[in-house]
Design an enzyme around this catalytic site. Structure first.
Site, PDB file in Angstrom:
ATOM      1  N   ASP A 484       0.869  -1.175   0.000  1.00  0.00           N
ATOM      2  CA  ASP A 484       0.000   0.000   0.000  1.00  0.00           C
ATOM      3  C   ASP A 484       0.915   1.237   0.000  1.00  0.00           C
ATOM      4  O   ASP A 484       2.120   1.125   0.156  1.00  0.00           O
ATOM      5  CB  ASP A 484      -0.864  -0.036   1.275  1.00  0.00           C
ATOM      6  CG  ASP A 484      -2.058   0.906   1.200  1.00  0.00           C
ATOM      7  OD1 ASP A 484      -2.278   1.529   0.141  1.00  0.00           O
ATOM      8  OD2 ASP A 484      -2.771   1.016   2.207  1.00  0.00           O
ATOM      9  N   GLU A 487       2.623   5.028  -3.989  1.00  0.00           N
ATOM     10  CA  GLU A 487       2.569   6.031  -5.083  1.00  0.00           C
ATOM     11  C   GLU A 487       3.880   6.777  -5.263  1.00  0.00           C
ATOM     12  O   GLU A 487       4.180   7.136  -6.405  1.00  0.00           O
ATOM     13  CB  GLU A 487       1.420   6.987  -4.821  1.00  0.00           C
ATOM     14  CG  GLU A 487       0.042   6.351  -4.902  1.00  0.00           C
ATOM     15  CD  GLU A 487      -0.303   5.470  -3.699  1.00  0.00           C
ATOM     16  OE1 GLU A 487       0.289   5.707  -2.619  1.00  0.00           O
ATOM     17  OE2 GLU A 487      -1.112   4.556  -3.842  1.00  0.00           O
ATOM     18  N   ASP A 560      -8.949   3.711  -1.914  1.00  0.00           N
ATOM     19  CA  ASP A 560      -9.844   4.021  -0.807  1.00  0.00           C
ATOM     20  C   ASP A 560     -11.159   4.633  -1.281  1.00  0.00           C
ATOM     21  O   ASP A 560     -11.349   5.853  -1.244  1.00  0.00           O
ATOM     22  CB  ASP A 560      -9.129   4.954   0.175  1.00  0.00           C
ATOM     23  CG  ASP A 560      -7.863   4.302   0.713  1.00  0.00           C
ATOM     24  OD1 ASP A 560      -7.734   3.069   0.571  1.00  0.00           O
ATOM     25  OD2 ASP A 560      -7.004   5.012   1.266  1.00  0.00           O
TER      26      ASP A 560
END
Lengths: 887, 425
Positions: A484, A487, A560
């Site tokens: 997770d 990015e 999300d």
């Protein structure tokens, strides 16, 4: 109710210097492209053309290289002839490409090579899917531009003086002009981008001829068929951790794939552009009468793009797969149902949830642990108070054939004594500040963190090594990984990510490779999981960030989302966009991450999720518990039914994934993949196909008891998989969809393999018999497939696999294989259901298999569309050739 | 290898039929239900179709309700919802000689995992299950012994609580009756006071007029002007001032009439407030009386009692049937039984960022003394705790356990012998 995204935290085009400049560059009407191709410089070798381009005003020269590859694929690269800095080229994405010689033909005074025509002044490229069908033009609108690397002007006064004279030039010029807005420094909020290398953007326009629809360039919470961006910001590709993202937006999200596909109904031709650039990129789209104009520009890196000339959608997927790879075949368990929550609190909680699933007879395969399982968010560690004996926990799940996934994020807590932090220091593997030498620090879950430089192979190797069983404490073969925040997410960075002037290995700016960062984390993790197991077990890694080629590393999800009907509805176009750009193994959090879904929404979400490739329920820390067994008997029962629907179709899903891993064809398909001549299907984004044989129309609105289903032109009818009612071959039909029903239809002419027995996880289905559902077409025929292997290892790549073909024709069903590989199995076919049979009643079946002949009963049962015939326990072995005659 | 498995596959067809249909005793079915499957035709238990007997347990699902395959997994996907409601009607029956007989889900049959302690659920040969019934039976037996002891000791305490409740309940009723009585008095009182107020108001209204009209003269009179005009006025009734007339007529001064009205008004207000307060009190008493304190009022003595414990650095306090707190933070007020006599809910606690109002679910379990334990927060700001109390203990349950486990004779509950006397309560 999901709160709104904080827009101020993210850049709009007007806050981005190069976006503003490129849009301004494009805005002037009737201005000419300043670029010419110097005809004398053209050099043609077998599969390669080179030529020089010149900017007619500043005299800057560029090198054009056109490469021709097998299977209708061209690559175009343009760089400065004498660059001041080396332009970053995206590495690690492309596979080995097979060159193909150009086919040179004379056509007037231009350079024409069958699939590409070069126009010299102004410079332009035209692309043909066949010599008569032009599908694409590059720089036909004159928006091609490279901001060549230059030295920063010495002092401001000179700059201004030059500015004045340039201004005068501009006014006189008939050519397009790049403004000097924000060339050397940019500020955003409290952040300043030092831009030591100055402006460096690259841009190109592409016009898709004869097209009304373009798709792709995920990730956006937007429509599947991309919209015109006149009056809005361009679609932005810049991997960002966007808190509580909103719908119908061109804002950037967690991943980016710079691939755009155009469909065109008249000649049923499909074409695509793959823009190989990992810097921040924006794409403007403008729908015209007979074409779709697009304008692409990236902040830095090489101008490098591929044109894929199809001409069918399936060709495009194969061509794109040749460039970036196919979906890695997932281990069988990972396409079953996943149960996740931030956070299962401790070992006891895990044991209880596991136990409850069994008690309520609801299948699940994987239980997930989010960040709270670690010791102070130090990944690869365990909080020993909450998880005193992780191995015991993993083993007790494994005893039931279940798996576990733990989260491992790429930000590393700055804490000496933490092995990963110490390891990063010892080997100096960190992303560096703009000075290129001191270690960068940012804030994330653990507080002050540093970030391993995943662009470096050495770092990836180091990271991969950490997954070895003797390194990752308490890990076992049933433990898999979730990446997770890759990015990367930096809580105190500009736009919640890294500063663009940070330095990666080889003195590469973060600006150049930002969109690739997450995919490298995904890659390194996947390589680690494969390497840890001497028995060559397939890996499973879920990633939030992605880039072109991420399909090689595992699954991705849409991040999300929120617990509202809008986000459920949006999951379909979002997943279709991701699917057609190479990543078949994708999903959206079932139930919605933020907020509390009501029971109706939760049920409908499970029903949709059961028919999306990656099927995981997940929830935010602050939400109420929502495991399927916590509800009334009715609600829990409907969720159980949806999850079981997924399990029953696992043989079909797995066969679809096998195809994706072979040919790149997506598992979840828009209708146009199978029906490219039906232009009415081009805008449909609320229904889709799984493989070629199941059409799914999830209910995504509250209080809906019927849905309008569109059956595409060119099909031969459809059967409701629940009631066996048959539907016509094309047009809209209103179909009942009470809360207990998932509207799913099987294509007439297909055979779908299922495993009807409910089990607590997919592992227990291994020895269960198959059911074949045969849906006959108007000729009374059908064809289908079944793929199986051990579900776990890489042995299938050698020869341990079994790919069956089934055919129904003239009252005879045969099983055969065209694959020379074979895998033994004692699993039999327990039931064959025949829909749409028009002949005299069937009563007996004669099964011939390798010299043995036995018989079985056939019984008939009613359906809204006539009798359905079922062969009871033919007991033919699934692994072998056989023939069943029906009487 | 290839030939061998083909033969197996083909053989399976016959073997399965032979093994599964030549049933002296039908697999997966308890003895008392064997007869249901005995006839030539079997009637599907819920969906009602009739099928031939050899189709029962033939490893193929024939009945719509799945009832023809109690001993296989063939109908595991067809199981209806009623399966999951207690008592479990269908499923695979494990006899588990030496331990407890149970039903398991048909999806567990031949799935490679040993679920029945006698291993009877795994007959396909994919896994070998040891018979662990005796071993597990012994463990279970000692567990059950402890449970019986706990319930019987606790139930004795519960008797005391029931007695206590018998005293508390009349006092609750008395409180309510008193409150009602008081309310009645107050209401009667109010009527009188309102009448009084109305009269006073009428007078005060008149006084008000006079006050307005004859303001100047009123002032002069106050100054006691003793001149010709005054003298004449006093002597001549025709020339009497309005306030003098009023005083003479009503026997009160203007000021006094106005004061009297003010006083009457405030008395009404005070009385009304008293009524409202009493109504609230009565409502509380009524609510309390209507609260479900268990079949025998056994939970009533716990009302308002405070139990506390520390967990994770916080002090938790439960005021039973009233409220729950974590330190000074409200976790909720008594709402209702989420599940009768085994789970209480306290809701509407302090709001929590992102997760709404705090709430607590209190699981009630049998214990010899009353205490709270096992505080947990399964999702943010939604808490659980366990309240152990004799009120949740039960002789009947203990008796049931004794009967089920067949050790009525041998078990000496706690050595004191005083338990058995209360057995038949």
């Amino acid at each position: 109710k999901v709160d709104a995204v904080d827009r101020g935290r993210f850049k709009t085009c007007s806050r981005s210097g190069f976006c503003t400049r490129n849009r301004e560059f494009a805005a002037v009407e009737d201005a000419l492209s300043p670029y010419d191709l110097l005809e004398d410089s053209v050099s043609i070798s077998a599969a390669r053309i080179t030529a020089d381009l010149i900017h007619k005003e500043n005299g800057e020269k560029f090198l054009l290289v056109i490469s021709n590859y097998q299977d209708n694929t061209l690559r175009i690269r343009i760089t400065e002839k004498a660059p001041l800095h080396k332009r970053y080229e995206v590495g690690g994405v492309l596979g080995n490409l097979q060159k193909q010689n150009f086919d040179q033909q004379a056509k007037g005074d231009s350079l024409f090579f069958g699939n590409i025509q070069i126009i010299t002044s102004p410079f332009e490229l035209r692309f043909f899917s066949d010599p008569k069908t032009e599908v694409l033009r590059a720089n036909s609108r004159g928006l091609f531009n490279i901001e060549h690397y230059r030295n920063k002007p010495e002092n401001n006064e000179n700059n201004e003086e030059n500015g004045v004279t340039e201004e005068e030039n501009k006014n006189k010029s008939k050519y397009r002009q790049m403004s000097d807005h924000d060339l050397w420094e940019e500020k955003f909020q409290s952040h300043s981008d030092s831009k030591p290398r100055g402006p460096s953007s690259v841009g190109m326009d592409f016009s898709f001829f004869g097209s009304k629809n373009v798709y792709g360039i995920p990730e956006h919470a937007s429509s599947f068929s991309l919209k015109s961006t006149k009056g809005t910001d361009p679609y932005r590709l810049y991997n960002l951790d966007v808190f509580e993202y909103e719908l119908d937006e061109t804002m950037a999200l967690y991943g980016s794939i710079p691939l755009m596909i155009s469909t065109q109904a008249d000649k049923a031709t499909t074409s695509a552009v793959f823009w190989l650039n990992a810097a921040e990129t924006w794409v403007d789209i403008d729908h015209k009468e007979d074409k779709v104009d697009t304008h692409w520009f990236s902040e830095s890196g090489a101008l490098d793009f591929f044109v894929l000339l199809g001409p069918t959608p399936k060709d495009i997927f194969r061509q794109y797969a040749a460039l970036t790879g196919t979906q890695e075949l997932p281990p069988l368990f990972s396409i079953a149902y996943h149960q996740c929550r931030w956070n299962y609190k401790d070992q006891e909680d895990v044991a209880t949830v596991d136990q409850k699933f069994d008690e309520y007879d609801i299948p699940y395969d994987v239980l997930w642990l989010d960040i709270e399982h670690t010791d102070e968010k130090k990944y690869f560690t365990w909080d020993s108070n909450k998880f005193p004996a992780p191995k015991e926990m993993l083993d007790s799940l494994a005893d039931k054939g279940r798996h576990m996934v733990t989260i491992v994020d790429p930000h590393i807590k700055r804490s000496s004594g933490y092995s990963i932090f110490d390891g990063g220091n010892e080997r100096d593997l960190w992303v560096k500040k703009s000075d290129g030498s001191s270690t960068y620090e940012g804030h994330c879950w653990p507080g002050s963190s540093s970030y391993l430089d995943f662009s470096s192979e050495e770092t990836r190797k180091y990271w991969a090594d950490q997954f070895a069983y003797d390194k990752y404490e308490h890990s076992t073969p049933s433990l898999f990984i979730w990446n997770d925040m890759n990015e990367p997410s930096v809580f105190n960075g500009p736009e919640v990510t890294m500063q663009k002037d940070l330095i990666h290995k080889g003195n590469v700016e973060h600006r150049d490779l930002h969109n690739q960062f997450g995919a490298w984390v995904h890659q390194a993790t996947q390589e680690g999981l494969v390497a840890r197991d001497p028995e060559s077990r397939r890996s499973f890694v879920l990633s939030r960030a992605f880039f072109a080629g991420s399909q090689k590393y595992g699954a991705i999800w849409t991040g999300d989302n929120g617990a509202d009907w809008g986000h459920l509805e949006a999951s379909i176009p979002m997943l279709l966009s991701i699917s057609v750009t190479g990543i078949s193994f994708c999903g959206a959090d079932v139930g919605g991450f933020f907020g509390n879904p009501n029971e109706e929404l939760l049920i409908r979400w499970y029903q949709a999720g059961a028919y999306q490739p990656f099927f995981r329920a997940h929830a935010h820390l602050d939400t109420k518990r929502r495991e399927p067994f916590l509800y009334s008997a009715e609600t829990s029962g409907l969720i159980r039914q949806a999850i079981r629907a997924r399990y029953a179709l696992l043989p079909y899903w797995y066969s679809c994934f096998y195809h994706a891993s072979n040919t790149g064809i997506p598992v979840m398909r828009p209708l146009w993949v199978e029906y490219p001549q039906d232009s009415k299907s081009f805008d449909i984004e609320d229904e889709y196909l799984i493989g070629s044989d199941l059409l799914v129309k999830p209910v995504t609105k509250s209080n809906e008891n019927t849905v309008s289903v569109y059956f595409p032109e060119g099909s031969d009818g459809w059967y409701d998989t629940l009631t066996y009612e048959s539907y016509p071959s094309s047009g809209h039909v209103q179909v009942d969809a009470p809360l207990s029903k998932i509207p799913v239809f099987q294509r007439a002419g297909s055979i779908v393999p299922r495993k009807q027995r409910a089990r607590r996880s997919s592992s227990q289905m291994e020895n269960d018999p198959y059911t074949l559902i045969i849906a006959l077409d108007s000729k009374g025929e059908a064809h289908g497939e079944l793929y199986f292997d051990d579900g776990v290892s890489f042995e299938y790549k050698k020869s341990s696999r079994n790919h069956r073909q089934f055919q129904f024709k003239n009252n005879e069903i045969i099983s055969y294989s065209t694959d020379s590989a074979f895998m033994e199995s004692s699993v039999v076919i327990e039931r064959i259901v025949i829909l749409g049979y028009k002949g005299a009643d069937l009563t007996k079946a004669q099964i011939s298999q390798q010299g043995f002949v036995i018989s079985a009963d056939v019984f008939s049962s009613p359906s809204p569309s006539g009798p359905v015939f079922t062969v009871k326990r033919p007991n033919a072995l699934a692994a072998y050739d056989w023939k069943i005659e029906l009487h | 290898i290839v030939m061998k498995s083909i033969i197996c596959g083909v053989l399976l067809l016959f073997v399965c039929n032979v093994v599964l249909s030549s049933n002296e005793k039908l697999f997966g079915v308890p003895d008392k239900e064997q007869s249901i499957y005995a006839g030539e035709l079997f009637t599907c238990r819920e969906s009602g179709e009739k099928i031939r007997n050899e189709m029962v347990n033939d490893d193929f699902c024939d009945c719509l309700d799945g009832s023809d395959e109690p001993g296989t997994s063939a109908c595991s996907n067809v199981i209806t919802l009623s399966t999951y409601e207690e008592p479990r009607q269908k499923g695979f029956y494990c006899k588990n000689q030496g331990h407890k007989s149970i039903f398991i889900a048909n999806s567990f049959v031949n799935d490679g995992i040993c679920d029945c302690c006698d291993g009877s659920d795994e007959y396909s040969g994919h896994v070998e299950c040891k018979n662990t019934c005796e071993e597990r039976g012994k463990l279970e037996l000692s567990r059950v012994k402890l449970e019986i002891q706990l319930h019987e000791r606790g139930a004795n305490e519960k008797l005391k609580m029931i007695e206590e409740a018998k005293l508390i309940r009349p006092s609750l009723q008395q409180d309510l009756d008193e409150s009602k009585e008081k309310l009645e008095k107050l209401r009667t009182n109010l009527i009188e006071l309102e009448e009084k107020e109305a009269k006073a108001k009428a007078l005060a209204d008149i006084a008000e007029e006079i006050h307005d009209d004859d303001y100047d003269e009123y002032i002069r009179e106050d100054e006691e002007v003793d001149d010709e005009e005054g003298r004449l006025r006093r002597e001549d009734p025709e020339r009497m001032s309005n306030q003098e007339k009023f005083e003479k007529e009503h026997g009160v001064t203007l000021v006094a009439a106005k004061e009297a009205y003010k006083d009457a008004k405030s008395e009404v207000k005070t009385c009304s407030r008293g009524i409202r307060d009493e109504e609230n009190r009565m409502e509380q008493f009524e609510k309390l009386l209507n609260t479900d304190f268990g079949l025998m009022d056994e939970f009533l003595p716990l009302r308002g009692q405070t139990f506390s414990t520390r967990a994770g650095g916080y002090n938790y306090e439960l005021r039973v049937f009233e409220s729950a707190t974590q330190g000074s933070t409200s976790l909720g007020n008594w709402d209702s039984w989420a599940t009768k006599y085994s789970k209480m809910s306290y809701t509407g606690g302090k709001r929590c960022w992102g997760a709404g109002e705090r709430e607590v679910f209190v699981t009630v379990e049998c214990g010899v003394t009353t205490e709270i334990s096992e505080i947990d927060e399964p999702s943010t700001c939604s808490y659980t705790m366990v309240l152990k109390t004799p009120a949740a203990c039960s002789f009947e349950y203990a008796q049931e356990l004794r009967a089920n486990y067949n050790f009525e004779e041998e078990l000496d509950v706690d050595g004191t012998g005083n338990v058995k006397s209360s057995w038949f309560f």
